[in-house]
Scaffold this active site. Structure first.
Site, mmCIF file in Angstrom:
data_model
loop_
_atom_site.group_PDB
_atom_site.id
_atom_site.type_symbol
_atom_site.label_atom_id
_atom_site.label_comp_id
_atom_site.label_asym_id
_atom_site.label_seq_id
_atom_site.Cartn_x
_atom_site.Cartn_y
_atom_site.Cartn_z
ATOM 1 N N HIS A 1 0.824 -1.205 0.000
ATOM 2 C CA HIS A 1 0.000 0.000 0.000
ATOM 3 C C HIS A 1 0.859 1.256 0.000
ATOM 4 O O HIS A 1 0.654 2.170 -0.805
ATOM 5 C CB HIS A 1 -0.925 -0.006 1.212
ATOM 6 C CG HIS A 1 -1.881 1.149 1.226
ATOM 7 N ND1 HIS A 1 -3.097 1.105 0.578
ATOM 8 C CD2 HIS A 1 -1.798 2.376 1.797
ATOM 9 C CE1 HIS A 1 -3.719 2.262 0.749
ATOM 10 N NE2 HIS A 1 -2.950 3.047 1.487
ATOM 11 N N HIS B 1 3.121 6.045 -1.948
ATOM 12 C CA HIS B 1 3.836 7.159 -1.326
ATOM 13 C C HIS B 1 5.350 6.986 -1.413
ATOM 14 O O HIS B 1 6.069 7.337 -0.472
ATOM 15 C CB HIS B 1 3.420 7.291 0.141
ATOM 16 C CG HIS B 1 1.965 7.547 0.340
ATOM 17 N ND1 HIS B 1 1.365 8.745 0.031
ATOM 18 C CD2 HIS B 1 0.967 6.754 0.808
ATOM 19 C CE1 HIS B 1 0.069 8.691 0.295
ATOM 20 N NE2 HIS B 1 -0.194 7.488 0.775
ATOM 21 N N LYS C 1 -4.585 10.178 -9.089
ATOM 22 C CA LYS C 1 -4.372 10.474 -7.671
ATOM 23 C C LYS C 1 -4.442 11.989 -7.537
ATOM 24 O O LYS C 1 -3.506 12.700 -7.926
ATOM 25 C CB LYS C 1 -3.003 9.948 -7.216
ATOM 26 C CG LYS C 1 -2.683 10.167 -5.748
ATOM 27 C CD LYS C 1 -3.187 9.037 -4.878
ATOM 28 C CE LYS C 1 -2.661 9.169 -3.453
ATOM 29 N NZ LYS C 1 -3.139 8.079 -2.570
#
Length: 314
Positions: A179, A195, A240
């Site tokens: 994730h 990220h 995003k």
């Protein structure tokens, strides 16, 4: 001029969050995180090891929208020292892990023997770095981790690589590492997580990702020296609207920071306010049982501006 650690005011989840509702600066964590920052000898140097072009400010996009105006005609990364990516052990082993996961939530993950070996090699390499050694000593001093290195490695595996259900009524389809560092898609309509700057660079290089521009307020504009960026991008056709990532930092630095926040707290969602280098930021960690659900930084001010404001307030 020394590279700035950050230069953007994070927009993630800041709506309605005024200064009075934020926690006080955690001085103890700030101290240990600055130690880790100094110890991060594998961190890449802006303009030397990589070059970025932040270009235009991205426009507002609703979550789930596939339509976005492109404010960056060029890629974010115009150059990265791939020799370092290959020769620095933790970087190369980190990259080996990036293709081990199913992109879509709801699709069960299957860990092969080869992939398990790759995870073990990566964790062993991370544990050999001074960054993670210092993080381990700190956690042992707080009785949050065992001094036994094998037990600590198992703890890291549980936090970062233990598979769990992110999508209901499916098999084990996610883990913290996937994730945070790899990124996932949800219901074929949105990007979740994602990220990490290395994954961003590699996906951009392979034309799977298109950088759309930076996100920042008027008084806090990014430049090529920043080690944290808020940005907008599309990935495999999904958008995003705003994401944040460290830039140039090593995998062990990011893992150490978020592991400490995870283990020092027990709430499902934890936000700690810290000063690292010249930057004030919130580090957000959300648990998924005994494993990591997500983790990311939210920048509040950079280049010591929070220090200047405090001096003026006296």
């Amino acid at each position: 001029m020394a590279a700035r650690f950050c230069g953007l005011l994070a927009l993630l989840c800041l709506s309605g969050l005024d200064a009075s509702s934020r926690p006080a600066v955690n001085q103890e964590l700030s101290t240990i995180f600055n130690e880790l920052w100094v110890l991060d000898v594998n961190r890449m140097t802006p303009a030397t090891d990589y070059t970025i072009s932040v270009q235009g400010r991205a426009s507002f996009v609703n979550q789930g929208s596939h339509v976005v105006r492109d404010h960056a005609s060029q890629p974010l990364f115009s150059n990265v020292n791939e020799t370092k990516l290959t020769n620095i052990t933790t970087f190369s082993l980190f990259i080996n892990l990036l293709d081990n996961f199913e992109r879509s939530t709801g699709v069960a993950e299957r860990v092969t023997t080869e992939e398990l070996t790759e995870i073990n090699l990566f964790l062993d390499a991370v544990l050999e770095t001074e960054v993670m050694k210092r993080a381990h000593r700190y956690l042992v001093s707080k009785a949050k981790s065992s001094a036994d290195l094998r037990h600590f490695k198992s703890q890291l595996y549980l936090i970062w690589f233990h598979l769990y259900h992110r999508h209901r009524n499916t098999g084990l389809d996610s883990c913290g590492f996937e994730h945070v560092f790899v990124g996932e898609t949800k219901s074929g309509t949105e990007i979740i997580g994602f990220h990490n700057w290395i994954q961003f660079y590699l996906q951009e290089k392979n034309l799977h990702l298109d950088y759309k521009g930076y996100k920042a307020r008027d008084h806090d504009l990014p430049d090529q020296d920043d080690h944290v960026l808020n940005l907008q991008f599309s990935w495999h056709g999904l958008v995003k609207p705003v994401g944040s990532a460290f830039i140039g930092t090593s995998p062990e630095f990011e893992m150490a920071l978020f592991t400490i926040v995870f283990l020092m707290n027990t709430e499902r969602s934890t936000t700690v306010l810290v000063n690292i280098d010249q930057c004030r930021m919130e580090l957000v960690v959300i648990r998924h049982g005994r494993s990591l659900g997500t983790a990311y930084p939210k920048l509040l001010s950079s280049n010591g501006r929070h220090v200047v404001r405090q001096q003026h307030s006296h």
